[in-house]
Design a protein around this motif. Structure first.
Motif, PDB file in Angstrom:
ATOM      1  N   GLN A  52       0.828  -1.207   0.000  1.00  0.00           N
ATOM      2  CA  GLN A  52       0.000   0.000   0.000  1.00  0.00           C
ATOM      3  C   GLN A  52       0.866   1.262   0.000  1.00  0.00           C
ATOM      4  O   GLN A  52       0.603   2.207  -0.753  1.00  0.00           O
ATOM      5  CB  GLN A  52      -0.917  -0.009   1.223  1.00  0.00           C
ATOM      6  CG  GLN A  52      -1.703   1.286   1.423  1.00  0.00           C
ATOM      7  CD  GLN A  52      -2.384   1.336   2.782  1.00  0.00           C
ATOM      8  OE1 GLN A  52      -2.408   0.353   3.514  1.00  0.00           O
ATOM      9  NE2 GLN A  52      -2.913   2.496   3.119  1.00  0.00           N
ATOM     10  N   HIS A  53       1.910   1.288   0.839  1.00  0.00           N
ATOM     11  CA  HIS A  53       2.761   2.479   0.917  1.00  0.00           C
ATOM     12  C   HIS A  53       3.621   2.623  -0.334  1.00  0.00           C
ATOM     13  O   HIS A  53       3.794   3.736  -0.853  1.00  0.00           O
ATOM     14  CB  HIS A  53       3.645   2.398   2.156  1.00  0.00           C
ATOM     15  CG  HIS A  53       2.911   2.565   3.451  1.00  0.00           C
ATOM     16  ND1 HIS A  53       2.111   3.651   3.713  1.00  0.00           N
ATOM     17  CD2 HIS A  53       2.859   1.785   4.565  1.00  0.00           C
ATOM     18  CE1 HIS A  53       1.589   3.545   4.931  1.00  0.00           C
ATOM     19  NE2 HIS A  53       2.021   2.415   5.459  1.00  0.00           N
ATOM     20  N   LYS A  76      -0.881  -5.893  -7.512  1.00  0.00           N
ATOM     21  CA  LYS A  76      -2.181  -6.453  -7.160  1.00  0.00           C
ATOM     22  C   LYS A  76      -2.173  -7.974  -7.195  1.00  0.00           C
ATOM     23  O   LYS A  76      -3.149  -8.605  -6.808  1.00  0.00           O
ATOM     24  CB  LYS A  76      -3.257  -5.932  -8.121  1.00  0.00           C
ATOM     25  CG  LYS A  76      -3.596  -4.461  -7.922  1.00  0.00           C
ATOM     26  CD  LYS A  76      -4.700  -4.024  -8.860  1.00  0.00           C
ATOM     27  CE  LYS A  76      -5.145  -2.598  -8.575  1.00  0.00           C
ATOM     28  NZ  LYS A  76      -6.227  -2.169  -9.501  1.00  0.00           N
TER      29      LYS A  76
END
Length: 217
Positions: A52-53, A76
């Motif tokens: 995410q980061h 993903k």
């Protein structure tokens, strides 16, 4: 369109990624360069911060530079990111695009250890980043591959058709660029020691890292 692909963990993304990407876009007259963060690189056990980061930091960079676009196909994925599989998926999703996979000489030398590496040449051109004047040892097994498939940047551009055409693949295009002596490892160590990193990463990346207190341990 003619699209450059630059993959990596981007842990964090730094100017050693950004500047060569922009330089290659200019030299090869590409339409865009897509930055492609890995989720699980086959050659690494893990990353230092979560996906995410890393995705958010790359996305901010793409907002700063119009020439760069985010490609989130690998991050993903919940399995290891094999380049051949990714390029097959990109080719199926964007059959009208011609892809140029960007790699350094160290990665090129190690290509025989990559999953189904010979198939790469049917999926893209390879842009080989090297320091000016650097030569691959003639005794190295990849030297023959390089000799067979290499074409200069100017010669490749000269051969490009002026109208829409079927995308081509299979060339190795060496480019002499001003490689930055920056690594994510060095950036992380400096952040841990609270040292200045303003010349290594973009201001938006530094702000994001500070806001989320990343790379402190």
């Amino acid at each position: 369109m003619r699209i450059g692909i630059l993959g990596g963990t981007f842990d964090p993304i730094h100017l050693g990624h950004i500047r060569p990407a922009l330089e290659i876009k200019q030299q090869l007259q590409l339409d865009e360069v897509w930055l492609m963060p890995n989720h699980i690189p086959p050659h690494k056990q893990s990353t230092n911060v979560d996906s995410q980061h890393r995705l958010a930091m790359v996305e901010q960079i793409c907002q700063q530079y119009n020439e760069l676009k985010l490609c989130d196909i690998e991050i993903k994925r919940h399995l290891p990111s094999y380049t051949v599989v990714t390029l097959q998926q990109l080719q199926q999703a964007y059959p009208q695009h011609q892809f140029y996979f960007i790699m350094g000489m160290d990665s090129f030398i190690g290509l025989p250890s990559w999953h189904l590496w010979q198939q790469l040449f049917a999926l893209c051109h390879i842009v080989l980043c090297q320091r000016p004047g650097w030569q691959l040892d003639v005794a190295h097994p990849m030297h023959t591959i390089l000799q067979q498939k290499a074409i200069s940047c100017s010669a490749h551009i000269a051969k490009l058709p002026t109208t829409d055409h079927q995308p081509t693949t299979g060339a190795i295009i060496p480019v002499d660029i001003n490689l930055q002596d920056i690594s994510s490892t060095v950036v992380r160590k400096k952040l841990q020691r609270h040292e200045d990193v303003s010349g290594l990463i973009a201001p938006c990346t530094e702000t994001y890292i500070q806001q989320h207190q990343l790379y402190l341990s």
